[in-house]
Design a protein around this motif. Structure first.
Motif, PDB file in Angstrom:
ATOM      1  N   HIS A 194       0.828  -1.204   0.000  1.00  0.00           N
ATOM      2  CA  HIS A 194       0.000   0.000   0.000  1.00  0.00           C
ATOM      3  C   HIS A 194       0.863   1.254   0.000  1.00  0.00           C
ATOM      4  CE1 HIS A 194      -4.101  -1.580   0.468  1.00  0.00           C
ATOM      5  NE2 HIS A 194      -3.505  -2.594   1.073  1.00  0.00           N
ATOM      6  N   GLY A 195       0.431   2.259  -0.774  1.00  0.00           N
ATOM      7  CA  GLY A 195       1.098   3.557  -0.797  1.00  0.00           C
ATOM      8  C   GLY A 195       0.102   4.663  -0.514  1.00  0.00           C
ATOM      9  N   ASP A 196       0.376   5.848  -1.050  1.00  0.00           N
ATOM     10  CA  ASP A 196      -0.495   7.004  -0.807  1.00  0.00           C
ATOM     11  C   ASP A 196      -1.688   7.067  -1.753  1.00  0.00           C
ATOM     12  OD1 ASP A 196       1.228   7.928   1.194  1.00  0.00           O
ATOM     13  OD2 ASP A 196       2.481   8.973  -0.278  1.00  0.00           O
ATOM     14  N   ALA A 197      -1.682   6.241  -2.803  1.00  0.00           N
ATOM     15  CA  ALA A 197      -2.754   6.241  -3.817  1.00  0.00           C
ATOM     16  C   ALA A 197      -2.902   7.595  -4.500  1.00  0.00           C
ATOM     17  CB  ALA A 197      -4.083   5.813  -3.197  1.00  0.00           C
ATOM     18  N   ARG A 198      -1.825   8.391  -4.489  1.00  0.00           N
ATOM     19  CA  ARG A 198      -1.874   9.722  -5.100  1.00  0.00           C
ATOM     20  C   ARG A 198      -1.887   9.633  -6.618  1.00  0.00           C
ATOM     21  NH1 ARG A 198       2.215  11.704  -2.605  1.00  0.00           N
ATOM     22  NH2 ARG A 198       1.076  12.663  -0.882  1.00  0.00           N
ATOM     23  N   GLY A 199      -1.168   8.638  -7.166  1.00  0.00           N
ATOM     24  CA  GLY A 199      -1.089   8.509  -8.614  1.00  0.00           C
ATOM     25  C   GLY A 199      -2.433   8.297  -9.264  1.00  0.00           C
ATOM     26  N   ARG A 200      -3.362   7.674  -8.567  1.00  0.00           N
ATOM     27  CA  ARG A 200      -4.686   7.412  -9.129  1.00  0.00           C
ATOM     28  C   ARG A 200      -5.423   8.714  -9.414  1.00  0.00           C
ATOM     29  NH1 ARG A 200      -6.721   2.624  -9.221  1.00  0.00           N
ATOM     30  NH2 ARG A 200      -5.211   1.943  -7.640  1.00  0.00           N
ATOM     31  N   THR A 201      -5.218   9.706  -8.566  1.00  0.00           N
ATOM     32  CA  THR A 201      -5.891  10.998  -8.772  1.00  0.00           C
ATOM     33  C   THR A 201      -5.289  11.760  -9.946  1.00  0.00           C
ATOM     34  OG1 THR A 201      -4.420  12.195  -7.254  1.00  0.00           O
ATOM     35  CG2 THR A 201      -6.348  11.121  -6.294  1.00  0.00           C
ATOM     36  N   GLN A 219      19.833   4.186 -10.023  1.00  0.00           N
ATOM     37  CA  GLN A 219      19.823   5.509  -9.410  1.00  0.00           C
ATOM     38  C   GLN A 219      18.415   6.094  -9.430  1.00  0.00           C
ATOM     39  OE1 GLN A 219      21.374   8.776 -11.786  1.00  0.00           O
ATOM     40  NE2 GLN A 219      22.699   9.411 -10.112  1.00  0.00           N
ATOM     41  N   GLU A 220      18.144   7.037  -8.531  1.00  0.00           N
ATOM     42  CA  GLU A 220      16.841   7.702  -8.513  1.00  0.00           C
ATOM     43  C   GLU A 220      16.540   8.301  -9.884  1.00  0.00           C
ATOM     44  OE1 GLU A 220      16.029  10.379  -5.299  1.00  0.00           O
ATOM     45  OE2 GLU A 220      17.344   9.279  -3.923  1.00  0.00           O
ATOM     46  N   GLY A 221      15.285   8.169 -10.299  1.00  0.00           N
ATOM     47  CA  GLY A 221      14.876   8.699 -11.591  1.00  0.00           C
ATOM     48  C   GLY A 221      13.617   8.016 -12.078  1.00  0.00           C
ATOM     49  N   VAL A 222      13.251   8.331 -13.321  1.00  0.00           N
ATOM     50  CA  VAL A 222      12.079   7.744 -13.969  1.00  0.00           C
ATOM     51  C   VAL A 222      12.556   6.924 -15.154  1.00  0.00           C
ATOM     52  CG1 VAL A 222       9.898   8.224 -15.158  1.00  0.00           C
ATOM     53  CG2 VAL A 222      10.633   9.683 -13.249  1.00  0.00           C
ATOM     54  N   TYR A 223      12.009   5.719 -15.302  1.00  0.00           N
ATOM     55  CA  TYR A 223      12.513   4.745 -16.270  1.00  0.00           C
ATOM     56  C   TYR A 223      11.387   4.141 -17.094  1.00  0.00           C
ATOM     57  CZ  TYR A 223      16.744   4.882 -13.415  1.00  0.00           C
ATOM     58  OH  TYR A 223      17.874   5.302 -12.742  1.00  0.00           O
ATOM     59  N   VAL A 224      11.741   3.717 -18.308  1.00  0.00           N
ATOM     60  CA  VAL A 224      10.840   2.888 -19.086  1.00  0.00           C
ATOM     61  C   VAL A 224      11.128   1.444 -18.714  1.00  0.00           C
ATOM     62  CG1 VAL A 224      12.434   2.999 -21.053  1.00  0.00           C
ATOM     63  CG2 VAL A 224      10.118   2.164 -21.404  1.00  0.00           C
ATOM     64  N   VAL A 225      10.056   0.688 -18.469  1.00  0.00           N
ATOM     65  CA  VAL A 225      10.199  -0.687 -17.997  1.00  0.00           C
ATOM     66  C   VAL A 225       9.187  -1.584 -18.704  1.00  0.00           C
ATOM     67  CG1 VAL A 225      11.035  -0.005 -15.707  1.00  0.00           C
ATOM     68  CG2 VAL A 225       8.570  -0.320 -16.069  1.00  0.00           C
ATOM     69  N   ASN A 243       9.371  11.372  -4.168  1.00  0.00           N
ATOM     70  CA  ASN A 243       8.167  12.168  -4.445  1.00  0.00           C
ATOM     71  C   ASN A 243       8.344  13.606  -3.977  1.00  0.00           C
ATOM     72  OD1 ASN A 243       6.651  10.151  -5.675  1.00  0.00           O
ATOM     73  ND2 ASN A 243       5.813   9.400  -3.741  1.00  0.00           N
ATOM     74  N   VAL A 244       9.405  14.231  -4.486  1.00  0.00           N
ATOM     75  CA  VAL A 244       9.769  15.559  -3.990  1.00  0.00           C
ATOM     76  C   VAL A 244       8.684  16.604  -4.268  1.00  0.00           C
ATOM     77  CG1 VAL A 244      12.254  15.195  -4.033  1.00  0.00           C
ATOM     78  CG2 VAL A 244      11.091  15.920  -6.132  1.00  0.00           C
ATOM     79  N   THR A 245       7.891  16.403  -5.304  1.00  0.00           N
ATOM     80  CA  THR A 245       6.806  17.348  -5.580  1.00  0.00           C
ATOM     81  C   THR A 245       5.832  17.410  -4.411  1.00  0.00           C
ATOM     82  OG1 THR A 245       6.989  16.998  -7.972  1.00  0.00           O
ATOM     83  CG2 THR A 245       4.894  17.884  -7.156  1.00  0.00           C
ATOM     84  N   PHE A 246       5.677  16.291  -3.707  1.00  0.00           N
ATOM     85  CA  PHE A 246       4.757  16.224  -2.567  1.00  0.00           C
ATOM     86  C   PHE A 246       5.510  16.191  -1.238  1.00  0.00           C
ATOM     87  CE2 PHE A 246       2.706  14.315  -6.254  1.00  0.00           C
ATOM     88  CZ  PHE A 246       1.537  15.065  -6.328  1.00  0.00           C
ATOM     89  N   ASN A 247       6.773  16.666  -1.284  1.00  0.00           N
ATOM     90  CA  ASN A 247       7.604  16.769  -0.074  1.00  0.00           C
ATOM     91  C   ASN A 247       7.818  15.425   0.609  1.00  0.00           C
ATOM     92  OD1 ASN A 247       7.871  19.648  -0.280  1.00  0.00           O
ATOM     93  ND2 ASN A 247       5.773  19.819   0.498  1.00  0.00           N
ATOM     94  N   GLY A 248       7.905  14.390  -0.193  1.00  0.00           N
ATOM     95  CA  GLY A 248       8.174  13.068   0.371  1.00  0.00           C
ATOM     96  C   GLY A 248       9.605  12.968   0.871  1.00  0.00           C
ATOM     97  N   ASN A 249       9.818  12.154   1.891  1.00  0.00           N
ATOM     98  CA  ASN A 249      11.175  11.963   2.427  1.00  0.00           C
ATOM     99  C   ASN A 249      11.582  10.502   2.500  1.00  0.00           C
ATOM    100  OD1 ASN A 249       9.658  11.086   4.609  1.00  0.00           O
ATOM    101  ND2 ASN A 249      10.003  12.942   5.819  1.00  0.00           N
ATOM    102  N   GLU A 250      10.732   9.609   1.978  1.00  0.00           N
ATOM    103  CA  GLU A 250      11.046   8.189   1.952  1.00  0.00           C
ATOM    104  C   GLU A 250      11.341   7.755   0.518  1.00  0.00           C
ATOM    105  OE1 GLU A 250       7.829   5.988   3.562  1.00  0.00           O
ATOM    106  OE2 GLU A 250       8.111   6.705   5.627  1.00  0.00           O
ATOM    107  N   LEU A 251      12.416   6.997   0.350  1.00  0.00           N
ATOM    108  CA  LEU A 251      12.736   6.473  -0.976  1.00  0.00           C
ATOM    109  C   LEU A 251      11.723   5.399  -1.342  1.00  0.00           C
ATOM    110  CD1 LEU A 251      14.961   6.740  -3.184  1.00  0.00           C
ATOM    111  CD2 LEU A 251      15.958   4.662  -2.219  1.00  0.00           C
ATOM    112  N   ARG A 252      11.110   5.545  -2.507  1.00  0.00           N
ATOM    113  CA  ARG A 252      10.071   4.603  -2.917  1.00  0.00           C
ATOM    114  C   ARG A 252      10.327   4.109  -4.335  1.00  0.00           C
ATOM    115  NH1 ARG A 252       4.149   6.556  -0.674  1.00  0.00           N
ATOM    116  NH2 ARG A 252       4.762   6.835   1.516  1.00  0.00           N
ATOM    117  N   LEU A 253       9.901   2.889  -4.562  1.00  0.00           N
ATOM    118  CA  LEU A 253       9.921   2.291  -5.897  1.00  0.00           C
ATOM    119  C   LEU A 253       8.470   2.110  -6.319  1.00  0.00           C
ATOM    120  CD1 LEU A 253      11.006   0.790  -8.365  1.00  0.00           C
ATOM    121  CD2 LEU A 253      11.337  -1.224  -6.903  1.00  0.00           C
ATOM    122  N   GLU A 254       8.072   2.801  -7.392  1.00  0.00           N
ATOM    123  CA  GLU A 254       6.696   2.745  -7.880  1.00  0.00           C
ATOM    124  C   GLU A 254       6.696   2.443  -9.372  1.00  0.00           C
ATOM    125  OE1 GLU A 254       4.064   5.946  -6.488  1.00  0.00           O
ATOM    126  OE2 GLU A 254       5.779   6.722  -5.367  1.00  0.00           O
TER     127      GLU A 254
END
Length: 306
Positions: A194-201, A219-225, A243-254
């Motif tokens: 479970h995460g923040d479910a922010r992407g759904r919005t 490394q941190e970033g956005v990738y094609v997979v 998730n720096v746009t939302f002031n996140g401070n935990e490293l996440r893999l989404e």
């Protein structure tokens, strides 16, 4: 392929003569594949079986000081074993790199293990070393009557293909380079949590993943997979970051799967890392973020390996 776990040379019950391939083979990259190509040719010509003596874990692990240093494999144990089978290995011998094993001199290693493995031919890379006295591949010839084949360096773009080079590429985000050197995409196995479910919005629902193995992450970033889920392969895009746009401070893999809808919580997925799209960016507005996500999607959908 038969996999045999041993604790010492007395556990070896090899009855057929072999071409013995020596090394650790993290990831079985294109440099490693050259050794097995040589071994297959010899095995076919001389009607021998191909055997490998290696370690289930990196021999460097007993010497690491920090837990995060363990996140360094190029393949998990199951993938590595499958790769050995696919490459033509008949007998895979696995022994832990314990202090007892490490205490052997080069000569003791040859007399106790290589002889027990009925090696008629030994194949090793030019940079292979063995024994507590750090003998080189060339030194094998002085300890055994078996034929010794030393495979030279395999290069790409004027540089040796090695596990170290591949890991350096991954830690810089160059997963496409890693793909080319490995001969396959880097993979990550994860459990959907479970995460923040922010992407759904935002129109881009993401699966938050807890990695299940100690394979190195980009490394941190956005990738094609590409994503394997319940027998299907989906193109998608993945992010590693805070998730720096939302002031996140935990490293996440989404990861977001294109052309998929459904609840994935508690399920396992496999990510195939194809290429890097961009850095993680802090956007000034949700509108700007959504514009970028649409651009990311378009780039990911049309991506192909050149």
């Amino acid at each position: 392929m038969k996999t045999i776990y041993i604790t010492n040379q007395e556990d070896i019950e090899q009855r057929e003569d072999t071409v013995l391939v020596l090394g650790y083979f993290d990831g079985l990259h294109k440099g490693h594949q050259a050794l097995f190509e040589a071994a297959r040719k010899i095995a076919t010509a001389q009607q021998l079986k191909i055997a490998v003596l290696t370690f289930p874990e990196s021999p460097k692990i007993p010497f690491v000081r920090y837990q995060e240093d363990l996140l360094s494999h190029l393949a998990n144990p199951d993938e590595r074993e499958e790769a050995f089978a696919a490459i033509g290995v008949d007998f895979l011998y696995l022994i832990d790199f314990s202090s007892r094993f490490a205490h052997h001199t080069g000569q003791e290693f040859v007399e106790q293990y290589i002889k027990a493995l009925k090696a008629k031919v030994i194949v090793a890379g030019f940079d292979y070393h063995f024994g507590r006295d750090k003998q080189s591949a060339k030194d094998l010839q002085g300890y055994t009557s078996a034929e010794v084949i030393i495979v030279p360096s395999v290069e790409k773009a004027g540089e040796k293909i090695s596990s170290t080079r591949i890991k350096q590429a991954i830690t810089k985000g160059d997963v496409k380079v890693a793909y080319e050197l490995l001969g396959r995409p880097l993979t990550t196995h994860g459990l959907v949590v479970h995460g923040d479910a922010r992407g759904r919005t935002l129109g881009y629902p993401t699966a938050n993943l807890a990695p299940l193995d100690r394979v190195i992450l980009p490394q941190e970033g956005v990738y094609v997979v590409d994503v394997a889920y319940q027998g299907h392969i989906y193109r998608g895009m993945a992010s590693i970051g805070k998730n720096v746009t939302f002031n996140g401070n935990e490293l996440r893999l989404e990861v977001h799967l294109f052309d998929f809808s459904g609840n994935m919580y508690g399920d396992k997925v496999t990510i195939y890392w194809l290429d890097r799209l961009r850095d993680m960016i802090k956007f000034s507005s949700l509108k700007n973020l959504m514009v970028q996500l649409k651009q990311d999607e378009a780039a990911a959908r049309r991506w192909t390996l050149d």
